[in-house]
Design a protein around this motif. Structure first.
Motif, PDB file in Angstrom:
ATOM      1  N   VAL A  17     -13.486 -51.209  10.483  1.00 14.60           N
ATOM      2  CA  VAL A  17     -13.084 -50.005  10.964  1.00 14.60           C
ATOM      3  C   VAL A  17     -11.614 -49.902  11.025  1.00 14.60           C
ATOM      4  N   ASN A  18     -10.921 -51.120  11.316  1.00 12.78           N
ATOM      5  CA  ASN A  18      -9.740 -50.952  11.691  1.00 12.78           C
ATOM      6  C   ASN A  18      -8.644 -50.696  10.440  1.00 12.78           C
ATOM      7  N   ALA A  19      -9.084 -50.863   9.061  1.00 14.76           N
ATOM      8  CA  ALA A  19      -8.386 -50.497   7.908  1.00 14.76           C
ATOM      9  C   ALA A  19      -8.337 -49.076   7.857  1.00 14.76           C
ATOM     10  N   VAL A  20      -9.560 -48.355   8.181  1.00 19.56           N
ATOM     11  CA  VAL A  20      -9.646 -46.853   8.045  1.00 19.56           C
ATOM     12  C   VAL A  20      -8.665 -46.397   9.229  1.00 19.56           C
ATOM     13  N   ARG A  21      -8.867 -46.800  10.273  1.00 12.83           N
ATOM     14  CA  ARG A  21      -8.030 -46.376  11.477  1.00 12.83           C
ATOM     15  C   ARG A  21      -6.571 -46.335  11.313  1.00 12.83           C
ATOM     16  N   GLU A  22      -6.342 -47.495  10.751  1.00 12.78           N
ATOM     17  CA  GLU A  22      -4.633 -47.792  10.158  1.00 12.78           C
ATOM     18  C   GLU A  22      -4.321 -46.621   9.299  1.00 12.78           C
ATOM     19  N   ALA A  23      -4.977 -46.452   8.146  1.00  9.63           N
ATOM     20  CA  ALA A  23      -4.863 -45.293   7.214  1.00  9.63           C
ATOM     21  C   ALA A  23      -4.836 -44.026   7.971  1.00  9.63           C
ATOM     22  N   ILE A  24      -5.769 -43.625   8.763  1.00  2.00           N
ATOM     23  CA  ILE A  24      -5.535 -42.380   9.233  1.00  2.00           C
ATOM     24  C   ILE A  24      -4.205 -42.187  10.152  1.00  2.00           C
ATOM     25  N   LYS A  25      -3.921 -43.109  10.881  1.00  2.00           N
ATOM     26  CA  LYS A  25      -2.706 -43.199  11.677  1.00  2.00           C
ATOM     27  C   LYS A  25      -1.355 -43.118  10.828  1.00  2.00           C
ATOM     28  N   PHE A  26      -1.555 -43.698   9.773  1.00  2.00           N
ATOM     29  CA  PHE A  26      -0.296 -43.644   8.729  1.00  2.00           C
ATOM     30  C   PHE A  26      -0.045 -42.179   8.267  1.00  2.00           C
ATOM     31  N   LEU A  27      -1.460 -41.678   7.797  1.00  2.00           N
ATOM     32  CA  LEU A  27      -1.205 -40.263   7.493  1.00  2.00           C
ATOM     33  C   LEU A  27      -0.930 -39.399   8.319  1.00  2.00           C
ATOM     34  N   GLU A  28      -1.281 -39.401   9.675  1.00  2.00           N
ATOM     35  CA  GLU A  28      -0.914 -38.629  10.609  1.00  2.00           C
ATOM     36  C   GLU A  28       0.611 -38.677  11.005  1.00  2.00           C
ATOM     37  N   GLU A  29       1.220 -39.882  10.646  1.00  2.00           N
ATOM     38  CA  GLU A  29       2.817 -39.954  11.019  1.00  2.00           C
ATOM     39  C   GLU A  29       3.561 -39.574   9.689  1.00  2.00           C
ATOM     40  N   GLN A  30       2.999 -39.593   8.378  1.00  2.00           N
ATOM     41  CA  GLN A  30       3.494 -39.342   7.295  1.00  2.00           C
ATOM     42  C   GLN A  30       4.285 -38.104   6.978  1.00  2.00           C
ATOM     43  N   PRO A  31       5.398 -37.975   6.883  1.00  2.00           N
ATOM     44  CA  PRO A  31       6.162 -36.836   6.385  1.00  2.00           C
ATOM     45  C   PRO A  31       5.485 -36.035   5.079  1.00  2.00           C
ATOM     46  N   SER A  32       5.726 -34.755   4.941  1.00  2.00           N
ATOM     47  CA  SER A  32       5.515 -34.316   3.517  1.00  2.00           C
ATOM     48  C   SER A  32       6.116 -34.779   2.470  1.00  2.00           C
ATOM     49  N   LEU A  33       5.745 -34.880   1.472  1.00  2.00           N
ATOM     50  CA  LEU A  33       6.413 -35.039   0.192  1.00  2.00           C
ATOM     51  C   LEU A  33       6.252 -34.081  -0.784  1.00  2.00           C
ATOM     52  N   ILE A  34       7.105 -33.986  -1.690  1.00  2.00           N
ATOM     53  CA  ILE A  34       6.947 -33.018  -2.815  1.00  2.00           C
ATOM     54  C   ILE A  34       5.709 -33.348  -3.757  1.00  2.00           C
ATOM     55  N   SER A  35       5.262 -32.330  -4.488  1.00  2.00           N
ATOM     56  CA  SER A  35       4.061 -32.681  -5.396  1.00  2.00           C
ATOM     57  C   SER A  35       4.530 -33.611  -6.430  1.00  2.00           C
ATOM     58  N   LEU A  36       3.600 -34.447  -6.944  1.00  2.00           N
ATOM     59  CA  LEU A  36       3.944 -35.154  -8.192  1.00  2.00           C
ATOM     60  C   LEU A  36       3.817 -34.078  -9.186  1.00  2.00           C
ATOM     61  N   SER A  37       4.622 -34.189 -10.270  1.00  2.00           N
ATOM     62  CA  SER A  37       4.463 -33.894 -11.597  1.00  2.00           C
ATOM     63  C   SER A  37       3.565 -34.471 -12.508  1.00  2.00           C
ATOM     64  N   LEU A  38       2.719 -33.985 -13.305  1.00  2.00           N
ATOM     65  CA  LEU A  38       1.834 -34.506 -14.308  1.00  2.00           C
ATOM     66  C   LEU A  38       2.580 -34.228 -15.602  1.00  2.00           C
ATOM     67  N   GLU A  39       3.902 -33.623 -15.741  1.00  2.00           N
ATOM     68  CA  GLU A  39       4.449 -32.833 -16.954  1.00  2.00           C
ATOM     69  C   GLU A  39       5.122 -34.131 -17.668  1.00  2.00           C
ATOM     70  N   THR A  40       4.751 -35.233 -17.803  1.00  2.00           N
ATOM     71  CA  THR A  40       5.348 -36.327 -18.602  1.00  2.00           C
ATOM     72  C   THR A  40       4.273 -36.976 -19.377  1.00  2.00           C
ATOM     73  N   GLU A  41       4.138 -36.918 -20.792  1.00  2.00           N
ATOM     74  CA  GLU A  41       3.153 -37.429 -21.750  1.00  2.00           C
ATOM     75  C   GLU A  41       3.635 -38.890 -21.733  1.00  2.00           C
TER      76      GLU A  41
END
Length: 137
Positions: A17-41
Motif C-alpha cells: 500500500v505504501n507505493a500507492v499512498r506515496e503516489a497519491i501524496k505526490f499528486l496532491e503536491e504536484q503543481p499543474s502542468l501544461i497539457s501535452l501536445s500530440l501534434e507531432t508525427e
C-alpha cells in the motif's frame, strides 16, 4: 490496496500500500502542468516503430532489438529543440477493455517496484511538451 472511491477496485503492488499512498501524496503536491501536445508525427512514428519491434519479438525495454537507443529512434523523424524522454508501459488492462490507457497511467504514476520512480518523474517533467503514443501487442 482498495481505494476508498471504488471499494470494488483492487490495486495489486509489489511494494504494498505504501507505493500507492506515496503516489497519491505526490499528486496532491504536484503543481499543474501544461497539457501535452500530440501534434507531432515524429514522436508518434518513433513510438510505433518501438511497439512494432518489441511486440514482434515479445521483448520489453528501452533499447530496440537492433540496439537502437531512444534518442536515435526519435531522431529518425525529426530534430528536437528540447529534452526527449521515453516512458514505456508493458502491461494488460486485465479485462481487455478501454481501461487500458487509465491502467497504464495509474501504473506509471504508482511506479511500483521502481526505486527511482523514474516513470512518474518523467511524466511530470515540465520540460516535456509533446508526446508520441503507440499501443500494440
Amino acid at each position: 490496496y482498495r481505494p476508498t472511491v471504488d471499494s470494488k477496485k483492487v490495486i495489486v503492488t509489489k511494494e504494498g500500500v505504501n507505493a500507492v499512498r506515496e503516489a497519491i501524496k505526490f499528486l496532491e503536491e504536484q503543481p499543474s502542468l501544461i497539457s501535452l501536445s500530440l501534434e507531432t508525427e515524429g514522436l508518434q512514428f518513433a513510438a510505433e516503430d518501438h511497439v512494432s519491434d518489441k511486440g514482434s519479438k515479445g521483448t520489453i525495454g528501452h533499447e530496440s532489438s537492433d540496439g537502437t537507443k531512444m534518442v536515435n529512434r526519435t531522431s529518425r523523424y525529426g530534430k528536437w529543440n528540447t529534452n526527449v524522454g521515453e516512458v514505456l508501459w508493458f502491461g494488460d488492462a486485465g479485462d481487455g477493455s478501454s481501461h487500458l490507457a487509465r491502467k497504464a497511467v495509474e501504473d506509471l504514476i504508482i511506479d511500483d517496484g521502481v526505486v527511482s520512480r523514474g516513470h512518474r518523474l518523467a511524466i511530470y517533467t515540465p520540460q516535456y511538451a509533446m508526446a508520441g503514443i503507440a499501443i500494440g501487442k
